[in-house]
Design an enzyme around this catalytic site. Sequence first.
Site, PDB file in Angstrom:
ATOM      1  CB  SER A  38      -0.903   0.026   1.237  1.00 43.90           C
ATOM      2  OG  SER A  38      -1.587   1.271   1.344  1.00 43.90           O
ATOM      3  CE1 TYR A  81      -3.831  -2.875   5.311  1.00 38.64           C
ATOM      4  CE2 TYR A  81      -3.151  -0.709   4.539  1.00 38.64           C
ATOM      5  CZ  TYR A  81      -3.662  -1.964   4.285  1.00 38.64           C
ATOM      6  OH  TYR A  81      -4.002  -2.314   3.007  1.00 38.64           O
TER       7      TYR A  81
END
Length: 256
Positions: free
Chosen positions: A147, A160
């Site tokens: 990401s 995350y």
Amino acid sequence: MAIFDRFSLIGRVALVTGSGRGLGLQMAKALAGAGAHVVLSGRSGDMLDEAVASIADAGGKASAAAFDVADLDAGREAIAKLHADHGRLDILINNVGARDRRPFAAFSDAEILNLIQTDLLSAIALSRKAADIMKAQGHGRLISVTSIIGNMARSGDAIYPVAKQGLTGLVRSLAVEYGPFGVTSNAIAPGMFATETNAAISAEPDMIAFMRQRVPLQRWGRPDEIAGAALFLASDAGSFVNGHVLTVDGGMSIQM
């Protein structure tokens, strides 16, 4: 070989985790459309069955393997069964990612470990098993979905990015270790996509205005726009790309 032939995946076998819907399903459809037999995985058998049917209806080859990637033994067993059924595994896409947006201090140790297990340790376990098969074949493509948040930071979203940066380290390490055996290892770093999960917020006027200001292309990504990156890295068209993180974010991560 004509350039378009280099994108062919005829005769290849792929496993895409978290592919019942969203970006995972779009990547699976791309691989199947190029001729691969794609094994879709996720926790919901019903969702996987619908996804497999959608690929079959389009003329592709697909099957389902329902398991939770957080169960590391179940993941390794699924790859072993896939190999036994098909005699090969050419492409692994580690796509599953769980996210919990809370202040850092709000997490218990157990909650942090659960997220790391789902987002990072699962990819390590699956990649180890797949890499053994690919090394013996002399060919393989290891792909992990990271990401853009791995290189950025937002308050209230600490765990995350930790896992996604860990995946980047894994991808690069595997690129060096398994490259001599014909196995490439790369990552795709998506930006903000209007998937089913984001459908509600992507339609909010404030979010539309934010995207127009923050993303040079001035919009959310369409889920199908991840497909080309996956196909490129999985095919012979990307055969000399190794240890790379391919960003697919409309330019969001480079605009000041």
